[in-house]
Enzyme design. Structure first.
Site, PDB file in Angstrom:
ATOM      1  N   PHE A   1      38.529 101.989  29.661  1.00  0.00           N
ATOM      2  CA  PHE A   1      39.304 100.743  29.747  1.00  0.00           C
ATOM      3  C   PHE A   1      38.329  99.600  29.544  1.00  0.00           C
ATOM      4  CE2 PHE A   1      40.136  96.826  31.911  1.00  0.00           C
ATOM      5  CZ  PHE A   1      41.479  96.565  31.705  1.00  0.00           C
ATOM      6  N   GLU A   2      38.689  98.669  28.654  1.00  0.00           N
ATOM      7  CA  GLU A   2      37.926  97.431  28.541  1.00  0.00           C
ATOM      8  C   GLU A   2      38.869  96.376  27.988  1.00  0.00           C
ATOM      9  OE1 GLU A   2      34.945  98.573  25.551  1.00  0.00           O
ATOM     10  OE2 GLU A   2      33.405  98.588  27.094  1.00  0.00           O
ATOM     11  N   ILE A   3      38.786  95.178  28.541  1.00  0.00           N
ATOM     12  CA  ILE A   3      39.331  94.025  27.837  1.00  0.00           C
ATOM     13  C   ILE A   3      38.121  93.131  27.659  1.00  0.00           C
ATOM     14  CG2 ILE A   3      40.889  92.039  27.900  1.00  0.00           C
ATOM     15  CD1 ILE A   3      42.723  93.634  29.748  1.00  0.00           C
TER      16      ILE A   3
END
Ligand SMILES: Nc1nc2c(ncn2[C@@H]2O[C@H](COP(=O)(O)OP(=O)(O)OP(=O)(O)O)[C@@H](O)[C@H]2O)c(=O)[nH]1
Ligand SMILES: *[C@@H]1O[C@H](CO)[C@@H](O)[C@H](O)[C@H]1NC(C)=O
Ligand SMILES: *[C@@H]1O[C@H](CO)[C@@H](O)[C@H](O)[C@H]1NC(C)=O
Ligand SMILES: [Mg+2]
Length: 404
Positions: free
Chosen positions: A291-293
């Protein structure tokens, strides 16, 4: 006398009840017989002698009224501007049904309200089925990119025999993905190239999604806009200690980079997250990058690209098994200011084997969360999230100590 009167009253009451019952049952007979009245008449001989069933998809001149298959409520789309942002997924054709699940979660909890684009990247060509199914699931535009060979192969400065020997050794030590070449290309690609793919050059923000992830709470605001307005460049939901056998010399390489490029090191960095002894050794703490934003322009900056190139030349993507998670995390920890990294407590998330379930019951109720708070990994001893809070002088959410 009084006894007979009461007896009579019972009889009248019973009669009224019977009459009422008769009316109720006869009117419901009328209702249940209604749909069959709409069944189109068939002139075909019924070979099995059974009553033909109405075809709900029939486009007859006298179609059945229910179910109403081809109409749905209009989607509730959040009004206003959109950010220059996209989802991004690296996947193989064989990942189709696992990424389909992830997309469904992301759409249901967030993107059906925002309709952001989704970029799919692959070292091979995506097949028609992959494109057809993912296009049907994503509310925004879908785009498919092939990774250029130069970004998914051994660089010429890598000694192939040495790399092969390492894979043999790691296989014997049973290190997960230790003997995999493709896993190493994947980690190197996610570390140094995905943000430079021609399709990704068109965007400023990305949200990375992997196969088989789950989202457990509604996200009712634009997370990309929130990142921009709050001057964030990188974010995470889970953090943990890296398997040290996969990165024995990564910290040495990062230190060598810092020594050669003091100009890229942020003043207010997160060294306390990365090291307990002011940089001598690494805590092995990293943000979990499935997960990455984040901000793509940061990854495309000279600072980040210099960092990646320095690590790439050190060889650890092939002579060890450096993951993109510790690479991104060390980069963010050294080259961003502390307040540019965000922990999304409100994004409830699962990637095997860990869950991030937001601490705080009221939040979970308000956002229709369906995760079990007992499975929250944040305050477990193997998580680095408490350390992140301490590094940033943040107060831990109420009730955290009950989840330890
Ligand atoms: N195109 C392509 N994508 C890959 C390849 N290997 C992995 N990926 C993708 O890269 C991402 C990370 O790979 P995963 O296999 O999920 O690695 P992981 O998360 O460390 O391990 P898991 O616990 O198996 O999920 C996923 O989005 C995969 O779909 C590959 O050889 N080709
Ligand atoms: C989006 O961001 C990219 C990268 O910064 C830029 O090249 C592009 O022009 C931007 N597009 C819009 C519509 O602003
Ligand atoms: C140290 O960093 C410099 C600059 O990035 C690089 O040229 C050199 O190859 C690195 N040395 C090692 C041993 O990684
Ligand atoms: Mg994965």
């Amino acid at each position: 006398m009084a006894g007979t009167q009461r007896y009579l009253r019972y009889i009248v009451f019973a009669l009224i009840c019977l009459i009422l019952l008769f009316f109720i049952s006869s009117s419901s007979t009328v209702q249940t017989s209604w749909p069959t009245a709409n069944v189109p008449q068939t002139t075909e001989p019924d070979t099995k002698g059974a009553v033909p069933k109405p075809d709900p998809l029939a486009t007859d001149s006298n179609p059945p009224k229910t179910p109403n298959v081809d109409k749905e409520l209009p989607p509730a789309i959040v009004p206003g501007d959109r950010m220059n942002a996209t989802f991004v997924t690296l996947a193989r054709n064989s990942d189709l049904w696992e990424i389909a699940k992830s997309i469904r979660h992301v759409e249901d909890r967030f993107n059906r309200k925002f309709n952001y684009d989704w970029v799919f990247l692959n070292d091979d060509d995506f097949n028609d089925e992959f494109k057809k199914v993912t296009t049907a699931l994503v509310s925004g535009r879908t785009r498919y990119g092939k990774i250029p060979k130069e970004h998914w192969s051994f660089p010429d400065f890598i000694d192939q025999d040495k790399a092969a020997k390492v894979r043999e050794e790691m296989k014997e030590k049973k290190i997960i993905y230790g003997d995999s070449v493709s896993y190493r290309h994947m980690c190197r690609y996610e570390s140094g190239f995905f943000f430079r793919h021609p399709l990704m050059l068109e965007y400023e923000w990305y949200w990375r999604v992997e196969p088989s992830i789950e989202l457990y709470c509604d996200i009712n605001y634009d997370t990309f806009k929130w990142m921009a307005e709050n001057k964030k460049k990188y974010s995470f939901v889970l953090s943990l200690y890296e398997y040290v056998e996969t990165i024995p010399t990564l910290w040495e390489a990062a230190k060598n980079f810092s020594a050669h490029h003091p100009e890229h090191i942020a003043k207010d960095n997160s060294m306390k997250f990365l090291s307990d002894d002011d940089g001598k050794t690494y805590t092995n703490c990293h943000f979990w990058s499935n997960f990455e934003i984040g901000n793509l322009n940061w990854l495309r900056s000279k600072a980040y690209v210099d960092f990646f190139e320095s690590l790439d030349h050190a060889g650890g993507f092939f002579y060890e098994r450096w993951g993109d998670a510790p690479v991104h995390s060390i980069a963010a920890g050294l080259m961003l200011n502390k307040d540019e990294i965000h922990f999304f407590n409100d994004i409830a998330y699962y990637h095997v084997p860990f869950t991030h379930c937001p601490t705080g019951e009221q939040y979970r109720l308000d956002h229709k969360c369906h995760c079990n708070p007992k499975e929250n990994f944040d305050w477990n001893g193997y998580s680095c999230t408490a350390r992140f809070y301490e590094t940033n002088g943040m107060q831990k959410p109420e009730g955290y100590d009950k989840e330890k």
